[in-house]
Enzyme design. Structure first.
Site, PDB file in Angstrom:
ATOM      1  N   GLU A 165      18.048 -42.276  14.001  1.00  0.00           N
ATOM      2  CA  GLU A 165      18.824 -41.231  13.497  1.00  0.00           C
ATOM      3  C   GLU A 165      18.003 -40.641  11.845  1.00  0.00           C
ATOM      4  O   GLU A 165      18.518 -40.844  11.426  1.00  0.00           O
ATOM      5  CB  GLU A 165      19.853 -41.565  13.586  1.00  0.00           C
ATOM      6  N   GLU A 384      20.876 -45.290  22.568  1.00  0.00           N
ATOM      7  CA  GLU A 384      21.980 -45.187  22.416  1.00  0.00           C
ATOM      8  C   GLU A 384      23.066 -44.319  23.115  1.00  0.00           C
ATOM      9  O   GLU A 384      22.645 -43.215  23.187  1.00  0.00           O
ATOM     10  CB  GLU A 384      22.524 -45.103  20.597  1.00  0.00           C
TER      11      GLU A 384
HETATM   12  O1  IFM Z   1      26.566 -48.068  14.882  1.00  0.00           O
HETATM   13  C1  IFM Z   1      25.850 -46.180  14.842  1.00  0.00           C
HETATM   14  C2  IFM Z   1      24.412 -46.553  15.196  1.00  0.00           C
HETATM   15  O2  IFM Z   1      24.253 -47.623  13.903  1.00  0.00           O
HETATM   16  C3  IFM Z   1      23.498 -45.575  15.370  1.00  0.00           C
HETATM   17  N1  IFM Z   1      24.069 -44.326  16.085  1.00  0.00           N
HETATM   18  C4  IFM Z   1      25.161 -44.620  16.411  1.00  0.00           C
HETATM   19  C5  IFM Z   1      26.105 -46.241  15.832  1.00  0.00           C
HETATM   20  C6  IFM Z   1      27.951 -45.542  16.298  1.00  0.00           C
HETATM   21  O3  IFM Z   1      28.373 -45.060  15.529  1.00  0.00           O
END
Ligand code: IFM
Length: 478
Positions: A165, A384
């Site tokens: 990200e 994710e």
């Molecule tokens: O915890 C975070 C992660 O580190 C990066 N993506 C979003 C998740 C939830 O906010």
């Protein structure tokens, strides 16, 4: 009951990140990262939490891998910590590297595929002190660090991700200030984004030079968190314009250079007259950069939690109608992470998770189809997806039905995209276990596994058992 199957080799896993779980921030030569500094700024983190202990994963790693095995995970996505491996951004620290050697050995011994991310936001503070990601040299330092990891683990790790990200690193870190290093310097976010991408491109280039190819069983990619930008009122020209700007600063600022080897024209328009260190951001882009950045990848990691529905300001709403919690959860003042700001996120009436993120699985399908249609992206892994919930422990059990429902809905949405021909090859739940959720501290739980942060006891939630069964079946029930 009918089932909805996934392809036989679909990869099921769970994800975590070094700073969020490891703790042991002073162990074996590790030096502070920007997050160690940021957590100490008054009001930056909910409840004043810090990650000094987190889940104590650094000391409990073998037990945590045993939990993954119990859940039958085929893969585990983790990140390596730059300040452990190259303290202060300098020479390699063998003791820091050794932790990840042990982790990878433990995973392989348990039959779990290691999925390695090189940068999940923990820049050594010493590099931030010289300018951080707004400085070009940081991309070269990233390459040094990344190659140290590759030299140590390249024989046993096949899947390599450069950044997690980068939007958050660049725009929350250098424009909005809600994430470390907490800088609020407008178009600095675009400069940081370019240097993050440059670091990515430098690694991919070196990875290939050293024989990192699918033919050799090696794959390299990047994980983005692209969003869907739907205008709140599609008949209001200003909202349509807000959605275009959001798409530009959140999605296309990364997608265009990575997959088209250029920056979009409207980004230049939207940043016209904005200077960083007295210069336009375009000065950071040197000859040859975009060629490096756009080198073909073996996969794209996609993190998805919610879509976005912006409305232009002025927007006539009661404060309670705005999704204010996204930026007001801690007390330290922060700016919009989008240079120039100028829009808000009114409620649409959709249900939300306990974090106030609106649940919109259809947006997930649309996003994946768009990435394929407009950017011809390589095979996708969902690196994710998951839900924050205010879990309650009842007689030693955690009945997190809402999290299970969220994941199930998004898996159906993902399967819909696959039915439309999108090449998705795997899915990682965020997260393996409850952890240090950045500026929300420990209050925001995303884990399949509950962590009691006072005792470090781990307990499988209902969602973990359901996910394990579903992954073993390789099919959703409907
Ligand atoms: O915890 C975070 C992660 O580190 C990066 N993506 C979003 C998740 C939830 O906010």
């Amino acid at each position: 009951m009918t089932t909805r199957e996934f392809p036989p080799d679909f990869l099921w896993g769970a994800a975590a990140a070094a700073y969020q779980i490891e703790g042991a921030v002073d162990a074996d030569g590790r030096t502070p990262s920007i997050w160690d500094t940021f957590t100490r700024l008054p009001g930056a983190i909910l409840n004043g939490d810090d990650a000094d202990a987190a889940c104590e994963h650094y000391d409990r790693m073998p037990q945590d891998v045993a939990l993954m095995k119990e859940l039958g995970l085929a893969s585990y996505r983790f990140s390596t910590a730059w300040p452990r491996i190259c303290p202060d951004g300098g020479p390699v620290n063998q003791a820091g590297l050794d932790f990840y050697r042990r982790l990878v050995d433990e995973l392989l011994g348990a039959g779990i595929v290691p999925w390695l991310t090189l940068y999940h936001w923990d820049l050594p503070q010493a590099l931030e002190d010289t300018g951080g990601w707004t400085r070009r040299d940081t991309a070269d330092r990233f390459l040094d660090y990344a190659m140290a990891v590759y030299d140590a683990l390249g024989d046993r790790v096949d899947h390599w991700t450069t950044h997690n990200e980068p939007w958050c690193s660049a725009f929350m870190g250098y424009t909005g200030g809600g994430h470390a290093p907490g800088r609020q310097e407008g178009v600095a976010g675009v400069v940081a984004a370019h240097h993050l991408l440059l670091g990515h491109g430098l690694f991919v280039d070196e990875f290939r030079r050293r024989g990192g190819t699918p033919e050799q069983g090696k794959a390299v990619g990047i994980t983005l968190n692209p969003t869907v930008a739907d205008p709140f009122d599609p008949t209001r020209a200003a909202d349509v314009e807000a959605a275009r700007r959001l798409d530009g600063f959140h999605n296309r600022v990364f997608l265009e250079p990575l997959f088209r080897g250029r920056y979009a024209d409207d980004l230049a328009g939207d940043t016209d007259g904005m200077l960083f260190a007295g210069r336009p951001w375009q000065d950071a882009v040197h000859d040859g950069d975009l060629q490096l950045i756009s080198a073909p990848l073996d996969f794209l990691g996609v993190n998805f939690y919610h879509g976005d529905v912006p409305a232009a300001l002025p927007y006539d709403a009661e404060p309670g109608e705005l999704l204010g919690s996204r930026i007001e959860h801690a007390t330290r003042p922060r700016q919009s992470p989008y240079p120039g700001g100028g829009f808000v996120f009114p409620r649409t009436g959709r249900p939300t998770t306990d974090r106030d993120w609106e649940i919109d699985p259809d947006a997930f399908t649309r996003l994946l189809v768009r990435l394929r249609d407009e950017y011809a992206v390589p095979p996708v892994y969902i690196t994710e997806n998951g839900a924050m919930a205010n879990d309650v422990v009842e007689d030693g059990a955690i009945h997190d039905a809402g999290r299970r429902e969220y994941i199930e809905q998004h898996l159906h949405a993902l399967r819909d995209a696959m039915d439309k021909g999108v090449d998705v090859r795997g899915y990682f739940v965020w997260s393996l276990m409850d952890n240090f959720e950045w500026s929300y501290g420990y209050a925001h739980r995303f884990g399949l596994v509950h962590v009691d942060f006072a005792t470090q006891v781990r307990t499988l939630k209902d969602s973990a058992r359901w996910f394990a069964e579903m992954a073993a079946r390789n099919a959703l029930c409907q």
